[in-house]
Design an enzyme around this catalytic site. Structure first.
Site, PDB file in Angstrom:
ATOM      1  N   LYS A 199     -29.885 -20.346  45.333  1.00  0.00           N
ATOM      2  CA  LYS A 199     -29.917 -20.167  43.876  1.00  0.00           C
ATOM      3  C   LYS A 199     -31.202 -20.759  43.312  1.00  0.00           C
ATOM      4  O   LYS A 199     -31.370 -21.975  43.254  1.00  0.00           O
ATOM      5  CB  LYS A 199     -28.720 -20.830  43.190  1.00  0.00           C
ATOM      6  CG  LYS A 199     -28.635 -20.351  41.727  1.00  0.00           C
ATOM      7  CD  LYS A 199     -27.936 -21.291  40.803  1.00  0.00           C
ATOM      8  CE  LYS A 199     -28.794 -22.405  40.278  1.00  0.00           C
ATOM      9  NZ  LYS A 199     -29.921 -22.002  39.392  1.00  0.00           N
ATOM     10  N   GLU A 274     -32.666 -33.999  47.272  1.00  0.00           N
ATOM     11  CA  GLU A 274     -34.043 -34.439  47.034  1.00  0.00           C
ATOM     12  C   GLU A 274     -34.171 -34.563  45.531  1.00  0.00           C
ATOM     13  O   GLU A 274     -34.203 -33.555  44.834  1.00  0.00           O
ATOM     14  CB  GLU A 274     -34.994 -33.405  47.646  1.00  0.00           C
ATOM     15  CG  GLU A 274     -36.313 -33.995  48.042  1.00  0.00           C
ATOM     16  CD  GLU A 274     -37.324 -33.761  46.978  1.00  0.00           C
ATOM     17  OE1 GLU A 274     -37.439 -34.630  46.090  1.00  0.00           O
ATOM     18  OE2 GLU A 274     -37.982 -32.717  47.015  1.00  0.00           O
ATOM     19  N   CYS A 308     -41.803 -34.346  41.824  1.00  0.00           N
ATOM     20  CA  CYS A 308     -40.848 -35.441  42.001  1.00  0.00           C
ATOM     21  C   CYS A 308     -41.569 -36.679  42.524  1.00  0.00           C
ATOM     22  O   CYS A 308     -41.108 -37.793  42.328  1.00  0.00           O
ATOM     23  CB  CYS A 308     -39.725 -35.020  42.926  1.00  0.00           C
ATOM     24  SG  CYS A 308     -40.308 -34.152  44.362  1.00  0.00           S
ATOM     25  N   GLU A 405     -38.030 -41.135  34.914  1.00  0.00           N
ATOM     26  CA  GLU A 405     -38.892 -40.029  35.324  1.00  0.00           C
ATOM     27  C   GLU A 405     -39.213 -39.168  34.102  1.00  0.00           C
ATOM     28  O   GLU A 405     -38.306 -38.658  33.452  1.00  0.00           O
ATOM     29  CB  GLU A 405     -38.174 -39.181  36.379  1.00  0.00           C
ATOM     30  CG  GLU A 405     -39.002 -38.016  36.868  1.00  0.00           C
ATOM     31  CD  GLU A 405     -38.352 -37.301  38.048  1.00  0.00           C
ATOM     32  OE1 GLU A 405     -37.191 -36.867  37.921  1.00  0.00           O
ATOM     33  OE2 GLU A 405     -39.020 -37.165  39.086  1.00  0.00           O
TER      34      GLU A 405
HETATM   35  P1  NAI Z   1     -31.811 -29.749  37.014  1.00  0.00           P
HETATM   36  O1  NAI Z   1     -31.488 -30.786  38.012  1.00  0.00           O
HETATM   37  O2  NAI Z   1     -30.831 -29.501  35.912  1.00  0.00           O
HETATM   38  O3  NAI Z   1     -32.070 -28.336  37.761  1.00  0.00           O
HETATM   39  C1  NAI Z   1     -32.392 -28.162  39.109  1.00  0.00           C
HETATM   40  C2  NAI Z   1     -31.536 -27.056  39.712  1.00  0.00           C
HETATM   41  O4  NAI Z   1     -30.170 -27.429  39.637  1.00  0.00           O
HETATM   42  C3  NAI Z   1     -31.622 -25.712  38.983  1.00  0.00           C
HETATM   43  O5  NAI Z   1     -31.537 -24.670  39.928  1.00  0.00           O
HETATM   44  C4  NAI Z   1     -30.384 -25.726  38.118  1.00  0.00           C
HETATM   45  O6  NAI Z   1     -29.927 -24.428  37.785  1.00  0.00           O
HETATM   46  C5  NAI Z   1     -29.399 -26.431  39.012  1.00  0.00           C
HETATM   47  N1  NAI Z   1     -28.262 -27.053  38.329  1.00  0.00           N
HETATM   48  C6  NAI Z   1     -28.237 -27.608  37.087  1.00  0.00           C
HETATM   49  N2  NAI Z   1     -27.002 -28.078  36.811  1.00  0.00           N
HETATM   50  C7  NAI Z   1     -26.230 -27.836  37.899  1.00  0.00           C
HETATM   51  C8  NAI Z   1     -24.863 -28.089  38.236  1.00  0.00           C
HETATM   52  N3  NAI Z   1     -24.043 -28.695  37.376  1.00  0.00           N
HETATM   53  N4  NAI Z   1     -24.419 -27.703  39.456  1.00  0.00           N
HETATM   54  C9  NAI Z   1     -25.231 -27.114  40.338  1.00  0.00           C
HETATM   55  N5  NAI Z   1     -26.517 -26.831  40.066  1.00  0.00           N
HETATM   56  C10 NAI Z   1     -27.024 -27.185  38.871  1.00  0.00           C
HETATM   57  O7  NAI Z   1     -33.214 -30.093  36.408  1.00  0.00           O
HETATM   58  P2  NAI Z   1     -33.814 -29.672  34.967  1.00  0.00           P
HETATM   59  O8  NAI Z   1     -32.746 -29.780  33.919  1.00  0.00           O
HETATM   60  O9  NAI Z   1     -34.464 -28.391  35.121  1.00  0.00           O
HETATM   61  O10 NAI Z   1     -34.878 -30.816  34.753  1.00  0.00           O
HETATM   62  C11 NAI Z   1     -34.455 -32.119  34.291  1.00  0.00           C
HETATM   63  C12 NAI Z   1     -35.198 -33.223  34.947  1.00  0.00           C
HETATM   64  O11 NAI Z   1     -34.873 -33.231  36.322  1.00  0.00           O
HETATM   65  C13 NAI Z   1     -36.711 -33.106  34.925  1.00  0.00           C
HETATM   66  O12 NAI Z   1     -37.250 -33.593  33.733  1.00  0.00           O
HETATM   67  C14 NAI Z   1     -37.067 -33.955  36.105  1.00  0.00           C
HETATM   68  O13 NAI Z   1     -37.061 -35.308  35.741  1.00  0.00           O
HETATM   69  C15 NAI Z   1     -35.951 -33.703  37.093  1.00  0.00           C
HETATM   70  N6  NAI Z   1     -36.319 -32.695  38.107  1.00  0.00           N
HETATM   71  C16 NAI Z   1     -36.657 -33.127  39.363  1.00  0.00           C
HETATM   72  C17 NAI Z   1     -37.081 -32.221  40.304  1.00  0.00           C
HETATM   73  C18 NAI Z   1     -37.467 -32.658  41.671  1.00  0.00           C
HETATM   74  O14 NAI Z   1     -38.317 -32.019  42.277  1.00  0.00           O
HETATM   75  N7  NAI Z   1     -36.857 -33.680  42.231  1.00  0.00           N
HETATM   76  C19 NAI Z   1     -37.225 -30.797  40.005  1.00  0.00           C
HETATM   77  C20 NAI Z   1     -36.782 -30.426  38.680  1.00  0.00           C
HETATM   78  C21 NAI Z   1     -36.365 -31.367  37.778  1.00  0.00           C
END
Ligand code: NAI
Ligand code: MG
Length: 501
Positions: A199, A274, A308, A405
């Protein structure tokens, strides 16, 4: 359908790709969502609609999991020799390479990153990852184990282990490196013989769907890779909770990482995570600043700080603090911010209005608490989600901008006086993903590398990635390591076989 970027810069294949609503890949077929719904993906440089994508939800995830289940349990994938599995992956890598321009443009349009960067980093790294992992397909070995079972003293055994694929894998990826994160996830899962439901992030589904076309062309059997775009709370949550998924691999926020862990409890599926980071970057008086200043600037500003592992806490030894801060600020001022498709752009927009608001919110909170911007601190322009590269000083260790972050082009610069003090500050964080040390004293560098609580430590460099180098976090930055041979452990089970001889 309305697209906003159909100018001569955009490759004809991509114009065509964007001209119709993109479907999801289930069991080797491109299909609409069960609900018939689609969602929009936006070009972050303009804020305008870039394309439409089928909106997967629970029922689509269920169909995709069934396809992956069947492909794993009874399909031809498991009967392919490891060598043939590797060859499929090599074909995919070749196809990625021959579509570098298309993928780089799609990445730039959907995510905002400079196309010039995607061409030399995101796309080649993705191809290389598949090639590296393809090599492992033929090298997943068990051990023979001498036994000395005390209660059967006169019996001999032949005991050995088998490393077997974990089964059906759910993979949920973020938007910061959409293609590369898909590769990091798919590569080891394919090498070990798993089947997959992927996904992509709702902000950036396009390059994964383009990759899906290349996967079909490469000749993977139907159902081995299924790609279901959709929102996290619906499609993502359904995938993490699905009882027929054997393992879920997630990259994204620490907050959602916790949801994934909870969702996995139903069938106790395996979990790898991660998550976030707030990585410290330590610069000592004896560092080579000619390399160090551009190095620490790029540690935070690469990919607009949406990494990240971004070097977002910059600790500089007192004697050189002013010099380093003004040098990094100068680097920041010289970064050309603009649309990713402009070949002269060095930093594009943030991925979404939500991310822009989040980053500006952090800046606001920093200013309210007394931090000052040496440079930057504001959005750029009125349209698109641009934010100035920003260097903050006068922070306190407890401030949100220092602890949390930000995931944007914002670095906090903090002076330090000795090694013990800086190590204490560097490790004073819930995260432990990456860190760096800049010094010409090699003994000091190794000593500090050993003391830093983080999954990666770079010495006199930053953001060096290789398919062979494991990546992942200590503390709340995650569970498990991706890339390198460590990644194979995430996708295999160990079976102990004991034969009485
Ligand atoms: P997010 O963690 O909400 O999204 C990442 C993935 O998880 C997306 O594919 C999203 O559709 C999915 N997702 C969201 N809620 C979910 C749930 N309840 N169950 C299963 N999958 C779910 O990240 P978002 O909201 O885009 O960004 C928020 C913050 O997260 C950013 O500001 C950053 O700090 C962090 N982040 C860290 C990343 C990394 O590489 N470790 C990448 C993206 C965001
Ligand atoms: Mg979210």
């Amino acid at each position: 359908m309305k697209t906003t970027t159909t100018n001569s810069l955009v490759h004809q294949d991509i114009q065509q790709f964007l001209a119709s609503s993109r479907k999801m890949l289930i069991d080797g077929k491109w299909t609409e969502s069960a609900s018939g719904k689609t969602f929009q993906t936006v070009n972050p440089a303009t804020g305008k609609v870039l394309g439409h994508v089928a909106e997967g939800a629970q029922e689509d995830i269920h169909r995709a999991v069934q396809a992956a289940r069947q492909a794993f349990d009874t399909g031809p994938w498991r009967r392919l020799s490891p060598s043939d599995r590797g060859k499929c992956m090599w074909r995919l890598a070749d196809l990625i390479e021959s579509h570098t321009e298309q993928l780089a443009q799609l990445e730039s349009l959907d995510n905002g990153k400079p196309v010039t960067v995607a061409r030399v980093a995101d796309v080649p790294l993705a191809a290389d990852l598949f090639r590296y992992m393809a090599g492992w397909a033929t090298k997943i070995e068990g051990h023979t184990i001498p036994l000395s079972v005390p209660y059967t003293p006169n019996t001999r055994y032949l005991a050995y282990t088998l490393r077997e694929p974990v089964g059906v894998v759910g993979q949920i990826i973020p938007w910061n490196f959409p293609l590369l994160m898909a590769a990091w996830k798919l590569g080891p899962a394919l090498a070990t013989g798993c089947t997959i439901v992927l996904k992509p992030a709702e902000q950036t589904p396009l390059s994964a769907l383009f990759l899906g076309e290349l996967i079909c062309e490469a000749g993977f059997p139907d159902g081995v890779v299924n790609i279901v775009p959709g929102y996290g709370e619906t499609a993502g949550a359904a995938l993490a909770a699905h009882p027929h998924v054997d393992k879920v691999a997630f990259t994204g926020s620490t907050e959602v990482g916790r949801h994934i862990v909870q969702a996995a409890t139903g069938n106790l599926k395996k979990v790898s995570l991660e998550l976030g980071g707030k990585s410290p970057n330590l610069v000592f008086n004896d560092a080579n600043l000619e390399a160090g200043i551009p190095g620490v600037a790029s540690a935070i500003f690469f990919n607009h700080g949406q990494c990240c592992c971004a070097g977002s806490r910059l600790y500089v030894e007192k004697g050189i603090f002013d010099q380093v801060v003004s040098g990094v600020a100068e680097e920041a001022k010289n970064i050309k911010v603009g649309p990713g498709m402009d070949p002269t752009t060095q930093m594009g927009p943030l991925v979404s209005d939500e991310q822009q608001r989040r980053v500006l919110g952090y800046l606001e909170s920093g200013f309210t608490e007394g931090a000052e911007a040496v440079t930057g601190g504001h959005r750029v322009g009125e349209s698109g989600y641009f934010v100035e590269p920003t260097v903050l000083v006068n922070t306190q260790p407890t401030m949100k901008v220092v602890q949390e972050e930000i995931f944007g082009p914002v670095v906090c610069a903090v002076p330090f006086t000795d090694v013990e003090e800086v190590l204490q500050q560097a490790n004073d964080n819930i995260y432990g993903l990456a860190a760096a040390v800049w010094t010409e004293d090699i003994n000091k560098a190794h000593r500090i590398a050993a003391e830093l609580k983080s999954g990666s430590v770079w010495v006199n460099c930053y953001n060096i990635f290789d398919a062979a180098l494991p990546f992942g976090g200590y503390k709340q930055s995650g569970w498990g390591r991706e890339m390198g041979h460590d990644a194979l452990e995430l996708y295999t089970e160990v079976k102990a076989v004991c034969v009485k001889t």
